[in-house]
Design an enzyme around this catalytic site. Structure first.
Site, PDB file in Angstrom:
ATOM      1  N   ARG A 103      17.603  16.211   7.639  1.00  0.00           N
ATOM      2  CA  ARG A 103      16.379  16.678   8.289  1.00  0.00           C
ATOM      3  C   ARG A 103      16.280  16.073   9.700  1.00  0.00           C
ATOM      4  O   ARG A 103      16.709  14.938   9.921  1.00  0.00           O
ATOM      5  CB  ARG A 103      15.195  16.204   7.440  1.00  0.00           C
ATOM      6  CG  ARG A 103      13.808  16.592   7.949  1.00  0.00           C
ATOM      7  CD  ARG A 103      13.489  18.010   7.664  1.00  0.00           C
ATOM      8  NE  ARG A 103      12.057  18.278   7.632  1.00  0.00           N
ATOM      9  CZ  ARG A 103      11.541  19.497   7.727  1.00  0.00           C
ATOM     10  NH1 ARG A 103      12.326  20.554   7.869  1.00  0.00           N
ATOM     11  NH2 ARG A 103      10.238  19.679   7.666  1.00  0.00           N
ATOM     12  N   THR A 382      13.887  30.211   8.070  1.00  0.00           N
ATOM     13  CA  THR A 382      14.868  29.226   7.640  1.00  0.00           C
ATOM     14  C   THR A 382      16.016  30.032   7.045  1.00  0.00           C
ATOM     15  O   THR A 382      15.923  31.244   6.963  1.00  0.00           O
ATOM     16  CB  THR A 382      14.166  28.305   6.613  1.00  0.00           C
ATOM     17  OG1 THR A 382      13.123  27.625   7.311  1.00  0.00           O
ATOM     18  CG2 THR A 382      15.067  27.314   5.955  1.00  0.00           C
ATOM     19  N   ASN A 402      13.023  25.710  12.142  1.00  0.00           N
ATOM     20  CA  ASN A 402      11.596  25.926  11.880  1.00  0.00           C
ATOM     21  C   ASN A 402      11.218  27.356  12.262  1.00  0.00           C
ATOM     22  O   ASN A 402      11.363  28.257  11.460  1.00  0.00           O
ATOM     23  CB  ASN A 402      10.692  24.895  12.547  1.00  0.00           C
ATOM     24  CG  ASN A 402       9.294  24.922  11.927  1.00  0.00           C
ATOM     25  OD1 ASN A 402       9.149  25.285  10.769  1.00  0.00           O
ATOM     26  ND2 ASN A 402       8.272  24.567  12.679  1.00  0.00           N
ATOM     27  N   ASP A 424       6.008  20.517  11.373  1.00  0.00           N
ATOM     28  CA  ASP A 424       5.829  20.317   9.929  1.00  0.00           C
ATOM     29  C   ASP A 424       5.103  19.015   9.598  1.00  0.00           C
ATOM     30  O   ASP A 424       4.756  18.769   8.442  1.00  0.00           O
ATOM     31  CB  ASP A 424       7.184  20.350   9.202  1.00  0.00           C
ATOM     32  CG  ASP A 424       7.641  21.782   8.916  1.00  0.00           C
ATOM     33  OD1 ASP A 424       6.823  22.708   9.074  1.00  0.00           O
ATOM     34  OD2 ASP A 424       8.805  21.969   8.541  1.00  0.00           O
ATOM     35  N   SER A 453       9.002  18.779   4.367  1.00  0.00           N
ATOM     36  CA  SER A 453       9.554  20.136   4.299  1.00  0.00           C
ATOM     37  C   SER A 453       9.198  20.784   2.963  1.00  0.00           C
ATOM     38  O   SER A 453       8.719  20.112   2.044  1.00  0.00           O
ATOM     39  CB  SER A 453      11.077  20.050   4.431  1.00  0.00           C
ATOM     40  OG  SER A 453      11.676  21.291   4.182  1.00  0.00           O
ATOM     41  N   SER A 454       9.462  22.084   2.867  1.00  0.00           N
ATOM     42  CA  SER A 454       9.337  22.790   1.585  1.00  0.00           C
ATOM     43  C   SER A 454      10.684  23.300   1.095  1.00  0.00           C
ATOM     44  O   SER A 454      10.759  24.024   0.098  1.00  0.00           O
ATOM     45  CB  SER A 454       8.389  23.986   1.734  1.00  0.00           C
ATOM     46  OG  SER A 454       7.102  23.561   2.073  1.00  0.00           O
ATOM     47  N   GLY A 474      11.458  30.457   3.958  1.00  0.00           N
ATOM     48  CA  GLY A 474      10.081  30.930   3.736  1.00  0.00           C
ATOM     49  C   GLY A 474       9.005  29.867   3.804  1.00  0.00           C
ATOM     50  O   GLY A 474       7.916  30.080   3.284  1.00  0.00           O
ATOM     51  N   GLY A 475       9.284  28.711   4.425  1.00  0.00           N
ATOM     52  CA  GLY A 475       8.258  27.670   4.497  1.00  0.00           C
ATOM     53  C   GLY A 475       7.767  27.370   3.085  1.00  0.00           C
ATOM     54  O   GLY A 475       8.561  27.232   2.156  1.00  0.00           O
TER      55      GLY A 475
HETATM   56  N1  GLY Z   1      10.210  24.187   8.497  1.00  0.00           N
HETATM   57  C1  GLY Z   1       9.919  24.631   7.211  1.00  0.00           C
HETATM   58  C2  GLY Z   1      10.184  23.631   6.154  1.00  0.00           C
HETATM   59  O1  GLY Z   1      10.948  22.719   6.367  1.00  0.00           O
HETATM   60  O2  GLY Z   1       9.623  23.713   5.094  1.00  0.00           O
END
Ligand code: GLY
Length: 570
Positions: A103, A382, A402, A424, A453-454, A474-475
């Site tokens: 990350r 993403t 992102n 985020d 993050s997700s 998809g966040g």
């Molecule tokens: N930028 C979206 C995530 O990391 O969840």
């Protein structure tokens, strides 16, 4: 051939080459089949590059690294060198599961108030549209680390970079997702001369179908990495250019931030779901934790009896989603900075308590779960790819800039598009990020901290062997998309393609709305509304790249929600 095998499977005892019941004679949507290796990605050229590495004797990690670098060229809105991500690896011989966190990291000069305006309010322009939002990129270090540690040893980093270099130098056809996404990014890319020079024509129009996108500077950067290793990205000329681009756009990154960037090997999070073992990404992604929390809650409900796409099933899943996302906002953040009650969130007992609060009849308003104000949705960009090899190794990798094309800023002379990942962070407790996600102090910006993050790269094991390799962009919708994939495969006996085609739904606690894709029946929507669900129809949710493996047969599904995705195998 398919018909022949299907009839064989129905009439003969199980054979090694027979199709499993999830596709034999019953399925309407058929996955790609292979026995020796498979790559599923959101762009076909990059998927084929990974497959070629498998055919030449590479393992799943080698193929993932080659695909990851290739996507930086062929899918520049999300594939990247200037962003970061997460990789989950299953190594068959050692029977080991690994989580690699590459990350992006906040520069050392970032403080908790960095995204606030003079009045103390969150200023989204700072985190989304300026150099302040750029985290120190992790992708180059992460992919190089993965090859070094878990690759077959048959391919050097230069070998795995070679196809990406060729594509960047010779150009890639502007078609499919590239042709679809470039026109939408004209404004963001057009703000920077360095980006305009690559992605737009002299008249400001984006390159389009029938044309090629040539990225000579990116080819040169990839060549430098091929000969000098990740050091050639994180130090020297390339690093200097990245730092100067970020600072020129108002950011705080320094050469020291680049030089000291390191990926982190972490313990995977583990859970079980109806006898299947779930292996996923730990914090600083919230993905794995909440996937397992959600599956633990769902175990209390007879999902296979209430059935796929019914109001009863969707209602119960939406109620569980609200609870998990409320936990996300409160507890989740970079574990190197914040103590997360991980074992509690993953425990079956905690899930039992949450499940007991869910009514099958009535939706619980999000405001009863918390009092933070709702916030709007925005886009997601993403990308995820899944790889499996014939030795039983598997890789699930999700990485990102992102936003689509990140900040839209190419560091002059490098061809590298930079991320805006620091959006985020929770700029201020209760203020939504671009995905409408709220967070608390735990996810406040901080020096050398990684934003929450997700991303949910996930491997499901059965009897210790990979059975499902999946993930999605998809966040926040990543978590719910992966959840629905796994539930569709395990609870409803769908194959990977049927699960991919099923209309998706998503609730993230705030805003208090149940978003559903078109395709869900009006009757179902009416029943959900009668239960009190605030149903909003429209948009697409996620884009999976899934491999399901049964008795050695690999079945791949790439998402039909985007053009140019591919599952390829041999
Ligand atoms: N930028 C979206 C995530 O990391 O969840």
């Amino acid at each position: 051939m398919v018909v022949f095998l299907a009839l064989t499977a129905l009439t003969a005892p199980a054979r090694a080459d027979a199709l499993p019941p999830i596709i034999a004679g019953v399925a309407r949507n058929l996955p790609v089949l292979a026995r020796n290796g498979m790559v599923v990605a959101q762009e076909k050229i990059a998927a084929r590059i990974g497959l070629d590495i498998l055919k030449r004797g590479g393992n799943a990690v080698d193929a993932a690294v080659a695909t990851g670098f290739a996507l930086a060229v062929t899918l520049p809105r999300a594939g990247n060198l200037g962003g970061g991500g997460f990789m989950v690896v299953h190594l068959a011989k050692e029977n080991r599961d690994i989580a690699l966190d590459y990350r992006e990291t906040a520069p050392a000069a970032v403080t908790a108030d960095v995204f606030l305006d003079a009045s103390g309010a969150a200023d989204p322009k700072k985190s989304r549209d300026s150099g302040l939002g750029v985290g120190t990129p992790g992708t180059v270090a992460g992919l190089a680390y993965a090859r070094e540690k878990w690759g077959s040893g048959r391919f050097s980093l230069a070998d795995l970079l070679a196809p990406a270099i060729r594509l960047a130098r010779d150009g890639v056809p502007v078609e499919d997702d590239l042709a679809d996404s470039l026109p939408q990014a004209v404004r963001r890319l057009g703000r920077f001369a360095s980006s305009r020079a690559i992605f737009l024509k002299p008249d400001g129009a984006p390159f389009g179908p029938g044309e090629k996108l040539v990225q000579s500077d990116l080819a040169a950067t990839l060549e430098r990495i091929a000969s000098g290793g990740p050091k050639a990205f994180y130090e020297d000329e390339t690093a200097q250019k990245i730092v100067s681009a970020v600072r020129g756009a108002g950011g705080l990154m320094t050469a020291e931030d680049m030089k000291t960037y390191a990926p982190v090997e972490r313990s995977v999070v583990r859970g079980t779901y109806r006898g299947h073992e779930i292996v996923s990404m730990p914090p600083p992604s919230s993905g794995g934790v909440h996937l397992i929390e959600l599956l633990n809650i769902l175990e209390h409900f007879p999902i296979s009896e209430t059935g796929p796409q019914t109001a009863a099933t969707i209602h119960v899943m939406a109620e569980a989603m609200k609870l998990a996302f409320a936990d996300r906002a409160e507890w989740l953040a970079d574990p190197d900075f914040v103590k997360i009650p991980l074992s509690g969130l993953l425990s079956k007992k905690y899930a039992a308590k949450l499940a007991s609060e869910i009514s099958m009849e009535k939706a619980r308003p999000s405001a009863e779960i918390s009092h933070v104000d709702p916030a709007p949705y925005e886009g997601d960009q993403t990308t995820h790819f899944s790889v499996a090899d014939r030795e039983g190794n598997a890789v699930a990798n999700t990485y990102t800039l992102n936003f689509s094309y990140g900040l839209g800023l190419v560091a002059e002379g490098t061809g590298v598009l930079l991320n805006n990942e620091l959006d985020d962070f929770a700029a201020k407790p209760g203020s939504p990020n671009a995905f409408g996600l709220v967070g608390g102090k735990a996810n406040a910006p901080g020096p050398r901290k990684r934003p929450l993050s997700s991303m949910t790269p996930t491997i499901v094991l059965k009897d210790g062997k990979p059975e499902i390799v999946t993930g999605s962009p998809g966040g926040p919708r990543i978590i719910t998309t992966v959840l629905e994939q796994i539930s569709d495969l395990i609870d409803h006996g769908m194959n990977a393609t049927e699960a991919m085609e099923a209309p998706r739904f998503h609730h993230q606690w705030l805003p208090d709305e149940l978003r559903v894709e078109r395709g869900l029946s009006l009757d179902t929507i009416r029943l959900l509304r009668e239960k009190g669900q605030n149903v909003v129809v429209g948009g697409t949710l996620g884009s999976v790249a899934t491999i399901q493996i049964l008795d050695g047969l690999m079945m791949g599904a790439s998402d039909s929600r985007q053009r140019g995705t591919a599952g390829v195998g041999w």
